[in-house]
Scaffold this motif. Sequence first.
Motif, PDB file in Angstrom:
ATOM      1  N   TYR A   8      -2.269  -3.505  -0.110  1.00 53.12           N
ATOM      2  CA  TYR A   8      -3.319  -2.481  -0.074  1.00 53.12           C
ATOM      3  C   TYR A   8      -3.200  -1.546  -1.275  1.00 53.12           C
ATOM      4  CZ  TYR A   8      -5.422  -3.382   4.515  1.00 53.12           C
ATOM      5  OH  TYR A   8      -6.117  -3.932   5.571  1.00 53.12           O
ATOM      6  N   ALA A   9      -1.969  -1.152  -1.613  1.00 48.16           N
ATOM      7  CA  ALA A   9      -1.767  -0.236  -2.739  1.00 48.16           C
ATOM      8  C   ALA A   9      -2.201  -0.869  -4.058  1.00 48.16           C
ATOM      9  CB  ALA A   9      -0.306   0.180  -2.808  1.00 48.16           C
ATOM     10  N   GLN A  10      -2.002  -2.186  -4.172  1.00 48.20           N
ATOM     11  CA  GLN A  10      -2.352  -2.884  -5.413  1.00 48.20           C
ATOM     12  C   GLN A  10      -3.846  -3.157  -5.537  1.00 48.20           C
ATOM     13  OE1 GLN A  10       0.236  -6.265  -4.822  1.00 48.20           O
ATOM     14  NE2 GLN A  10       1.656  -5.596  -6.434  1.00 48.20           N
ATOM     15  N   THR A  11      -4.543  -3.236  -4.411  1.00 48.26           N
ATOM     16  CA  THR A  11      -5.938  -3.680  -4.439  1.00 48.26           C
ATOM     17  C   THR A  11      -6.955  -2.598  -4.091  1.00 48.26           C
ATOM     18  OG1 THR A  11      -5.756  -4.464  -2.138  1.00 48.26           O
ATOM     19  CG2 THR A  11      -5.309  -6.056  -3.899  1.00 48.26           C
ATOM     20  N   GLN A  12      -6.484  -1.431  -3.633  1.00 48.39           N
ATOM     21  CA  GLN A  12      -7.383  -0.325  -3.289  1.00 48.39           C
ATOM     22  C   GLN A  12      -7.017   0.899  -4.117  1.00 48.39           C
ATOM     23  OE1 GLN A  12      -9.885  -0.696  -0.925  1.00 48.39           O
ATOM     24  NE2 GLN A  12      -9.260  -2.827  -0.640  1.00 48.39           N
ATOM     25  N   ASN A  13      -7.937   1.836  -4.186  1.00 51.95           N
ATOM     26  CA  ASN A  13      -7.678   3.091  -4.890  1.00 51.95           C
ATOM     27  C   ASN A  13      -7.378   4.191  -3.876  1.00 51.95           C
ATOM     28  OD1 ASN A  13      -8.134   2.166  -7.572  1.00 51.95           O
ATOM     29  ND2 ASN A  13     -10.341   2.244  -7.217  1.00 51.95           N
ATOM     30  N   TYR A  14      -6.183   4.765  -3.980  1.00 53.67           N
ATOM     31  CA  TYR A  14      -5.773   5.827  -3.062  1.00 53.67           C
ATOM     32  C   TYR A  14      -5.413   7.084  -3.841  1.00 53.67           C
ATOM     33  CZ  TYR A  14      -5.500   2.161   0.454  1.00 53.67           C
ATOM     34  OH  TYR A  14      -5.816   1.128   1.311  1.00 53.67           O
ATOM     35  N   ASP A  15      -5.652   8.223  -3.193  1.00 53.91           N
ATOM     36  CA  ASP A  15      -5.248   9.496  -3.780  1.00 53.91           C
ATOM     37  C   ASP A  15      -3.777   9.774  -3.503  1.00 53.91           C
ATOM     38  OD1 ASP A  15      -7.893  10.548  -4.799  1.00 53.91           O
ATOM     39  OD2 ASP A  15      -8.399  10.200  -2.704  1.00 53.91           O
ATOM     40  N   GLY A  16      -3.244   9.178  -2.444  1.00 50.33           N
ATOM     41  CA  GLY A  16      -1.841   9.344  -2.107  1.00 50.33           C
ATOM     42  C   GLY A  16      -1.388   8.260  -1.147  1.00 50.33           C
ATOM     43  N   ILE A  17      -0.067   7.987  -1.138  1.00 47.33           N
ATOM     44  CA  ILE A  17       0.506   6.956  -0.275  1.00 47.33           C
ATOM     45  C   ILE A  17       1.680   7.550   0.496  1.00 47.33           C
ATOM     46  CG2 ILE A  17       1.698   4.716  -0.214  1.00 47.33           C
ATOM     47  CD1 ILE A  17       0.257   4.006  -2.828  1.00 47.33           C
ATOM     48  N   ILE A  18       1.724   7.274   1.804  1.00 52.68           N
ATOM     49  CA  ILE A  18       2.841   7.697   2.657  1.00 52.68           C
ATOM     50  C   ILE A  18       3.562   6.439   3.115  1.00 52.68           C
ATOM     51  CG2 ILE A  18       3.530   8.985   4.715  1.00 52.68           C
ATOM     52  CD1 ILE A  18       0.774  10.391   4.569  1.00 52.68           C
ATOM     53  N   LEU A  19       4.836   6.318   2.761  1.00 52.81           N
ATOM     54  CA  LEU A  19       5.598   5.108   3.051  1.00 52.81           C
ATOM     55  C   LEU A  19       6.801   5.422   3.925  1.00 52.81           C
ATOM     56  CD1 LEU A  19       5.944   3.284  -0.407  1.00 52.81           C
ATOM     57  CD2 LEU A  19       4.488   2.596   1.491  1.00 52.81           C
ATOM     58  N   ASP A  20       6.899   4.765   5.087  1.00 53.16           N
ATOM     59  CA  ASP A  20       8.144   4.811   5.839  1.00 53.16           C
ATOM     60  C   ASP A  20       9.135   3.864   5.145  1.00 53.16           C
ATOM     61  OD1 ASP A  20       9.886   5.485   7.933  1.00 53.16           O
ATOM     62  OD2 ASP A  20       9.407   3.635   8.976  1.00 53.16           O
ATOM     63  N   MET A  58     -10.390  12.775   0.415  1.00 52.60           N
ATOM     64  CA  MET A  58      -9.173  12.170  -0.118  1.00 52.60           C
ATOM     65  C   MET A  58      -8.796  10.944   0.719  1.00 52.60           C
ATOM     66  SD  MET A  58      -7.913  13.701  -2.760  1.00 52.60           S
ATOM     67  CE  MET A  58      -7.948  15.231  -3.672  1.00 52.60           C
ATOM     68  N   LYS A  59      -8.437   9.875   0.052  1.00 53.44           N
ATOM     69  CA  LYS A  59      -8.109   8.626   0.735  1.00 53.44           C
ATOM     70  C   LYS A  59      -6.611   8.360   0.644  1.00 53.44           C
ATOM     71  CE  LYS A  59      -9.475   3.744   0.962  1.00 53.44           C
ATOM     72  NZ  LYS A  59     -10.297   2.679   0.347  1.00 53.44           N
ATOM     73  N   LEU A  60      -5.999   8.104   1.814  1.00 53.92           N
ATOM     74  CA  LEU A  60      -4.563   7.889   1.899  1.00 53.92           C
ATOM     75  C   LEU A  60      -4.241   6.513   2.458  1.00 53.92           C
ATOM     76  CD1 LEU A  60      -3.545  11.292   3.557  1.00 53.92           C
ATOM     77  CD2 LEU A  60      -3.483  10.734   1.116  1.00 53.92           C
ATOM     78  N   LEU A  61      -3.121   5.962   2.016  1.00 51.83           N
ATOM     79  CA  LEU A  61      -2.540   4.764   2.624  1.00 51.83           C
ATOM     80  C   LEU A  61      -1.301   5.208   3.392  1.00 51.83           C
ATOM     81  CD1 LEU A  61      -2.283   1.666   2.991  1.00 51.83           C
ATOM     82  CD2 LEU A  61      -0.940   1.652   0.864  1.00 51.83           C
ATOM     83  N   TYR A  62      -1.223   4.813   4.670  1.00 55.00           N
ATOM     84  CA  TYR A  62      -0.092   5.200   5.504  1.00 55.00           C
ATOM     85  C   TYR A  62       0.570   3.947   6.058  1.00 55.00           C
ATOM     86  CZ  TYR A  62       2.462   7.189   9.489  1.00 55.00           C
ATOM     87  OH  TYR A  62       3.425   7.532  10.395  1.00 55.00           O
ATOM     88  N   ALA A  63       1.837   3.746   5.703  1.00 54.78           N
ATOM     89  CA  ALA A  63       2.577   2.555   6.129  1.00 54.78           C
ATOM     90  C   ALA A  63       3.695   2.961   7.082  1.00 54.78           C
ATOM     91  CB  ALA A  63       3.159   1.833   4.913  1.00 54.78           C
ATOM     92  N   GLU A  64       3.594   2.515   8.322  1.00 53.09           N
ATOM     93  CA  GLU A  64       4.552   2.870   9.371  1.00 53.09           C
ATOM     94  C   GLU A  64       4.528   1.771  10.428  1.00 53.09           C
ATOM     95  OE1 GLU A  64       7.073   3.912  11.666  1.00 53.09           O
ATOM     96  OE2 GLU A  64       6.719   5.767  10.539  1.00 53.09           O
ATOM     97  N   ASP A  65       5.701   1.220  10.757  1.00 49.83           N
ATOM     98  CA  ASP A  65       5.717   0.100  11.691  1.00 49.83           C
ATOM     99  C   ASP A  65       5.778   0.533  13.163  1.00 49.83           C
ATOM    100  OD1 ASP A  65       8.423   0.952  11.152  1.00 49.83           O
ATOM    101  OD2 ASP A  65       9.099  -0.812  12.244  1.00 49.83           O
TER     102      ASP A  65
END
Length: 224
Positions: A39-51, A1-8
């Motif tokens: 990244y969310a617009q240009t890659q395929n993710y199974d889930g996204i975690i956004l701060d 599973m591929k995730l995007l994680y956004a946290e500063d």
Amino acid sequence: MKLLYAEDEMAMSEAVVDILQYHKYIVDAVYNGEDALYYAQTQNYDGIILDIMMPKMSGLEVLKKLRSEGFRTPILLLTAKAEVEDQITGLDLGADDYLPKPFSMDLLLARVRAMLRRREEFTPNILTCGNISLNQHSYELSGNGQSFVLPKLEYQLMEILMLNRGAYLSTEDLLVKVWGYDTEAELGTVWVYISYLRKRLSALCANVTITAKRNVGYMLEEVK
């Protein structure tokens, strides 16, 4: 599973990425809202975690933009513990879940598993009228073995007509429902998009039509 994680917060990001990777997730980490959106617009993710609190764009702004563009990827928001308004706003904008900070890694992993499980179990809703169908997940309008993936505005207009099939909707009502209260679009725009949908229906040899009644509005109905 591929995730995007956004946290500063760099230390937090590294800790979360380490634990997610340890549990066999593939993770792309970004540190501001603009990168998260790209990244969310240009890659395929199974889930996204956004701060929520991020530079350049907030997590809520990223969420709103993605949902407005039709992205259905599950999204988990990380919120400040006391910010109930952010949690409510996030859910209203289309977040699948939220997790208040500070949180335990075990709880984060449980929320991620639940988010991905809902994605796997998701079955798209299909609206039908006559011999055509509209897939609310893929935006496909289908009939007689053919299909079109509708652009966002065409899809939204078609969805409203199908949900209210057999009933007239005024031009003003359609303009507000599809383009929003603050739109600068003119009433004639509705007619233009109705004509697009009529061409789609004709190409599908549909036995439904969009009927217009002067000073009343538009209605989707099956042709008997």
